[in-house]
Design an enzyme around this catalytic site. Structure first.
Site, PDB file in Angstrom:
ATOM      1  N   CYS A 248     -20.814 -13.137  10.287  1.00  0.00           N
ATOM      2  CA  CYS A 248     -20.633 -13.739  11.621  1.00  0.00           C
ATOM      3  C   CYS A 248     -21.726 -14.781  11.792  1.00  0.00           C
ATOM      4  O   CYS A 248     -22.625 -14.647  12.625  1.00  0.00           O
ATOM      5  CB  CYS A 248     -20.711 -12.679  12.715  1.00  0.00           C
ATOM      6  SG  CYS A 248     -19.573 -11.286  12.518  1.00  0.00           S
ATOM      7  N   ALA A 249     -21.648 -15.842  11.014  1.00  0.00           N
ATOM      8  CA  ALA A 249     -22.777 -16.759  10.847  1.00  0.00           C
ATOM      9  C   ALA A 249     -23.041 -17.634  12.056  1.00  0.00           C
ATOM     10  O   ALA A 249     -24.169 -18.095  12.251  1.00  0.00           O
ATOM     11  CB  ALA A 249     -22.547 -17.634   9.613  1.00  0.00           C
ATOM     12  N   GLY A 252     -25.580 -20.667  12.161  1.00  0.00           N
ATOM     13  CA  GLY A 252     -26.275 -20.611  10.884  1.00  0.00           C
ATOM     14  C   GLY A 252     -27.760 -20.319  10.919  1.00  0.00           C
ATOM     15  O   GLY A 252     -28.434 -20.484   9.897  1.00  0.00           O
ATOM     16  N   GLY A 253     -28.298 -19.834  12.025  1.00  0.00           N
ATOM     17  CA  GLY A 253     -29.730 -19.563  12.090  1.00  0.00           C
ATOM     18  C   GLY A 253     -30.192 -18.540  11.077  1.00  0.00           C
ATOM     19  O   GLY A 253     -31.187 -18.746  10.361  1.00  0.00           O
ATOM     20  N   LYS A 254     -29.483 -17.427  10.979  1.00  0.00           N
ATOM     21  CA  LYS A 254     -29.877 -16.394  10.006  1.00  0.00           C
ATOM     22  C   LYS A 254     -29.513 -16.820   8.587  1.00  0.00           C
ATOM     23  O   LYS A 254     -30.193 -16.446   7.629  1.00  0.00           O
ATOM     24  CB  LYS A 254     -29.226 -15.060  10.366  1.00  0.00           C
ATOM     25  CG  LYS A 254     -29.767 -14.467  11.669  1.00  0.00           C
ATOM     26  CD  LYS A 254     -29.145 -13.117  11.955  1.00  0.00           C
ATOM     27  CE  LYS A 254     -29.661 -12.567  13.277  1.00  0.00           C
ATOM     28  NZ  LYS A 254     -29.211 -13.380  14.438  1.00  0.00           N
ATOM     29  N   ASP A 272     -17.335 -17.394   9.722  1.00  0.00           N
ATOM     30  CA  ASP A 272     -17.182 -17.178  11.161  1.00  0.00           C
ATOM     31  C   ASP A 272     -15.751 -17.528  11.554  1.00  0.00           C
ATOM     32  O   ASP A 272     -15.124 -18.402  10.941  1.00  0.00           O
ATOM     33  CB  ASP A 272     -18.162 -18.028  11.969  1.00  0.00           C
ATOM     34  CG  ASP A 272     -18.489 -17.392  13.316  1.00  0.00           C
ATOM     35  OD1 ASP A 272     -19.570 -16.787  13.444  1.00  0.00           O
ATOM     36  OD2 ASP A 272     -17.656 -17.477  14.237  1.00  0.00           O
ATOM     37  N   ASP A 319     -23.831  -9.785  11.908  1.00  0.00           N
ATOM     38  CA  ASP A 319     -24.518 -10.044  13.178  1.00  0.00           C
ATOM     39  C   ASP A 319     -23.418 -10.115  14.233  1.00  0.00           C
ATOM     40  O   ASP A 319     -22.908 -11.174  14.551  1.00  0.00           O
ATOM     41  CB  ASP A 319     -25.292 -11.353  13.083  1.00  0.00           C
ATOM     42  CG  ASP A 319     -26.098 -11.655  14.345  1.00  0.00           C
ATOM     43  OD1 ASP A 319     -26.243 -10.745  15.184  1.00  0.00           O
ATOM     44  OD2 ASP A 319     -26.566 -12.795  14.490  1.00  0.00           O
ATOM     45  N   CYS A 372     -27.768  -8.501  19.247  1.00  0.00           N
ATOM     46  CA  CYS A 372     -28.808  -8.842  20.223  1.00  0.00           C
ATOM     47  C   CYS A 372     -28.518  -8.083  21.518  1.00  0.00           C
ATOM     48  O   CYS A 372     -28.652  -8.620  22.610  1.00  0.00           O
ATOM     49  CB  CYS A 372     -28.899 -10.344  20.451  1.00  0.00           C
ATOM     50  SG  CYS A 372     -27.345 -11.150  20.897  1.00  0.00           S
TER      51      CYS A 372
END
Length: 453
Positions: A248-249, A252-254, A272, A319, A372
């Site tokens: 679940c990109a 693209g932060g992770k 995604d 994520d 989160c």
């Protein structure tokens, strides 16, 4: 802009935020995109006004409600700004009236009712003993049961910490700079940064510099990323040469953090269902110097691509879409947009995503679940249910993974990681690490993995 013009712009911005369907940050971006004549310092002041209202909106609306019960106020966003100026900024009613004078680009003059409202607030404390807890601590009343279940008597302190504005955290991009080199590069541009306590790559900035204008950002030495998000990416424990899926990109932060951990060696597939977001990550990847990432849009979590690649990845990060209750410091509007039926809907989706993504994990590989969210329904309960229905997976103690990857003592005292703004100074994040038993394998109904990248 004059102070009054900034106030009128804040009223207009709040109106856009509360009449549209976009999140507050996107509404703000569109608002300023259509008003390019507004300079940087004015934008910051306007945003400060608007977000101060969003952070304390339950209490401001409580005071408005006390007055409205007698007289009524015709324009809610004007009333919120008036209340904010007096209850938060300490203005007098006369000072408010001086900016609400009907001049060029300034709010029209206060009517008799608004003037009476402003006078009634003078000397009042924004917090009042008659306010219910959900008003004083700024959360939807219906979610209180879940918060009490999660935190017990300490939930009030946890919610109080969510009202404060979050700091600006960044990650040193290990492909281009060490943390010390990033600190020096920021200092050369008059930005003060200090090392974060938990993430070995994290930096916390003093103030809110214009990130896009910094050369060290343009050159890819740093990336904006909350410390909690950095830790979630690190705990994937992706290593050079491995095959990894960020299921679940999003933007693209992770993915960027994982690529840096892998030193650009091996392969990452960033997936995604929001295909536009994952495609737009291209500029971020290029700036960061990342070239081992394939971006792939999926039709759903059950996309046929998953079946074709069953059992072929060393690490799979999920994520998951969630309530976002851990990010209310950054997105204070999100708490009021969340509805009671969202939680069971999200829980069902999270379970479905996990069940599909696990097919990608090879024997001995790892499945990492992150949210989160602060809520047990989306976190530990999901993992317990997943493990009960997937006996070929087992949970790894998070303290062991933390020690292997980060090399310090883990702040968690249980089998999973739960970070909160009050306890750790990060966004609220949850991480669980599971491994597919070496004697197991992908589901027997799956076809052998083939390379069809």
């Amino acid at each position: 802009m004059t102070p009054g013009a900034r106030l009128q712009a804040a009223i207009d911005l709040l109106t856009d935020m509360h009449t549209g369907t976009a999140p507050a940050d996107r509404s703000a971006a569109a608002f300023f995109r259509n008003r390019r004549y507004i300079g940087g310092s004015d934008r910051r002041a306007i945003l400060d006004h608007a977000y101060a209202v969003l952070r304390q909106m339950a209490k401001l609306d409580w005071w408005i409600g006390e007055f409205v019960s007698e007289q009524g106020l015709p324009h809610l966003e004007r009333a919120r700004i008036i209340a904010k100026l007096i209850l938060i900024d300490g203005w007098t009613a006369d000072k408010v009236a001086g900016s609400f004078d009907g001049g060029d680009y300034r709010p029209k003059q206060m009517n008799r009712t608004e003037r009476s409202f402003a006078l009634s607030l003078e000397g009042a404390d924004i917090r009042n003993g008659a306010q219910p807890k959900w008003v004083r601590f700024e959360y939807p009343e219906w979610i209180e049961k879940s918060l009490v279940k999660r935190f017990g008597p300490g939930y009030e302190q946890e919610m109080a910490a969510q009202i404060d504005e979050a700091a600006t955290d960044i990650r040193a991009n290990a492909l281009k700079a060490t943390r010390e080199e990033a600190i020096a590069a920021l200092a050369a541009e008059n930005v003060t940064a200090t090392a974060t306590h938990l993430s070995p790559l994290g930096l916390r900035l003093d103030g809110r510099p214009p990130m896009g204008a910094l050369k060290c950002f343009q050159d890819g030495l740093i990336e904006v990323q909350d410390e909690g998000s950095q830790l979630a990416a690190l705990l994937v424990d992706a290593r050079p040469g491995q095959r990894v899926v960020d299921f679940c990109a999003g933007a693209g932060g992770k993915t960027l953090a994982i690529a840096a951990a892998m030193k650009n060696k091996g392969k990452i597939v960033a997936c995604d269902t929001l295909k536009g977001r994952v495609e737009r990550a291209g500029d971020r990847l290029k700036r960061a110097g990342v070239f081992n990432v394939e971006r792939r849009g999926l039709e759903s979590e059950r996309d046929p691509w998953v079946k074709r690649h069953a059992g072929s990845f060393d690490r799979v990060l999920v994520d998951a879409p969630c309530s976002g209750t851990g990010t209310w410091r950054r997105n204070p509007d999100a708490k009021w947009n969340l509805q009671p039926d969202d939680l069971p809907r999200l829980a069902k989706l999270q379970a479905s995503i996990l069940d599909s993504a696990q097919r990608l994990v090879k024997p001995g590989g790892r499945l990492v679940y992150a949210t989160c969210s602060l809520l047990a329904e989306e976190n530990d309960h999901q993992i317990d249910a997943f493990l009960a229905s997937h006996p070929d997976f087992e949970r790894l103690p998070i303290a062991d993974v933390w020690r292997d990857v980060i090399g310090t003592d883990c702040p968690a005292d249980g089998p999973t990681l739960s970070l909160t703004p009050m306890r750790h100074g990060t966004d609220g994040f949850f991480v669980a690490v599971m491994t597919r038993k070496a004697s197991g394998g992908a589901a027997q109904t799956e076809e052998p993995a083939v390379e069809q990248e």
